[in-house]
Design a protein around this motif. Sequence first.
Motif, short mmCIF file in Angstrom:
data_model
loop_
_atom_site.label_atom_id
_atom_site.label_comp_id
_atom_site.label_asym_id
_atom_site.label_seq_id
_atom_site.Cartn_x
_atom_site.Cartn_y
_atom_site.Cartn_z
N ILE A 101 19.84 -90.99 -40.51
CA ILE A 101 19.91 -92.25 -39.68
C ILE A 101 18.55 -92.13 -38.94
O ILE A 101 17.97 -91.13 -38.27
N LEU A 102 17.84 -93.33 -39.04
CA LEU A 102 16.60 -93.55 -38.54
C LEU A 102 16.63 -94.29 -37.14
O LEU A 102 17.28 -95.43 -37.03
N THR A 103 15.92 -93.93 -36.01
CA THR A 103 15.71 -94.44 -34.90
C THR A 103 14.70 -94.24 -34.17
O THR A 103 13.78 -93.43 -34.34
N ALA A 104 14.34 -95.29 -33.08
CA ALA A 104 13.24 -95.13 -32.31
C ALA A 104 13.51 -95.77 -30.84
O ALA A 104 12.96 -96.77 -30.41
N ASP A 105 14.69 -95.36 -30.09
CA ASP A 105 15.21 -95.62 -28.99
C ASP A 105 16.71 -95.82 -29.02
O ASP A 105 17.51 -95.67 -28.20
N THR A 234 6.04 -100.92 -27.54
CA THR A 234 5.84 -102.17 -27.04
C THR A 234 5.00 -102.45 -25.77
O THR A 234 3.91 -103.30 -25.73
N HIS A 235 5.38 -101.50 -24.89
CA HIS A 235 4.71 -101.37 -23.77
C HIS A 235 3.23 -101.17 -23.68
O HIS A 235 2.23 -101.39 -22.99
N GLU A 238 0.96 -101.26 -28.98
CA GLU A 238 0.57 -100.40 -30.16
C GLU A 238 1.19 -101.18 -31.46
O GLU A 238 1.90 -101.98 -31.57
N ALA A 239 0.41 -101.06 -32.58
CA ALA A 239 0.78 -101.90 -33.88
C ALA A 239 2.12 -101.69 -34.34
O ALA A 239 2.40 -102.62 -35.20
N ASP A 240 2.30 -100.56 -34.28
CA ASP A 240 3.78 -99.96 -34.78
C ASP A 240 4.15 -98.70 -34.39
O ASP A 240 3.60 -98.01 -33.36
N TYR A 241 5.33 -98.25 -34.78
CA TYR A 241 5.76 -96.98 -34.31
C TYR A 241 6.61 -96.16 -35.51
O TYR A 241 6.92 -96.62 -36.38
N GLY A 242 6.57 -94.71 -35.10
CA GLY A 242 7.37 -93.82 -36.19
C GLY A 242 8.86 -93.81 -36.04
O GLY A 242 9.33 -94.61 -34.90
N ARG A 243 9.56 -93.32 -37.14
CA ARG A 243 11.00 -93.37 -36.97
C ARG A 243 11.58 -92.11 -36.92
O ARG A 243 11.23 -91.04 -37.75
#
Length: 250
Positions: A101-105, A234-235, A238-243
């Motif tokens: 499962i991939l997450t980032a929060d 987001t805060h 940044e252009a993107d984020y890792g998972r």
Amino acid sequence: MIEIITSDALAPLTHGFFTRKGGASSGIFQGLNCGPGSTDLSEAVAINRARVAAAMDVDPDNLQTVHQVHSPDVVTLTAPLDIRPRADAMVTATRGIALGILTADCQPVLFADPVAGVIGAAHAGWRGVKDGVLEATLDAMTALGASRAGITAVIGPCISQAAYEVGPEFVESFIDDDPDHARFFAGGAGDRALFDLPAYGLARLRAAGVGHAEWTRHCTYSDPDRFFSYRRTTHLAEADYGRLISVIRL
């Protein structure tokens, strides 16, 4: 070095909530970004996923993930799939398949009934939990022979209440479902509130009758050295984020 958070409650099954440490990605994706949907180099993501598969002692093709869409949909796997189905949870009773499962929060939730030999994994953001992804995962596991009382569910690193500010409409939608849901919110600045996502997830799991449920108590937002975070990205504009990836296998 790859860093893996484990739970004694899921022992002796092979599992892990992987942090961002030890990966091949660079820049804003620095570390172990396992998200093929990110704008990271596909070669780096492939290397990262291969490292995770090796840590789980499976072939990279047997590390299965889904195309996550914040739904309550569950896929039952009897063999590795060549494409990623649109769903937010997986279950299996087949040895050698690793569920990722991939997450980032959002909450990564790993499930196991070791006696029945059935495992599950769910991507559980607020919408998925609200729409029943956790209960749907339990239903799919029991269809394979698990018992709810025999299932352990562990929530991995996710955003904590202190970092999860929401608006009044968000709060109202939960209170409309059940006035008791007010207990998952604390006062924030102005008309804002702070939502306790892991407490909500645990409450839903326990109400559904699992034998044991816990949270590892790691906050993705507040620890940038170890975890990716969509909200932090987001805060920071940044252009993107890792998972991050969380994995379990029989």
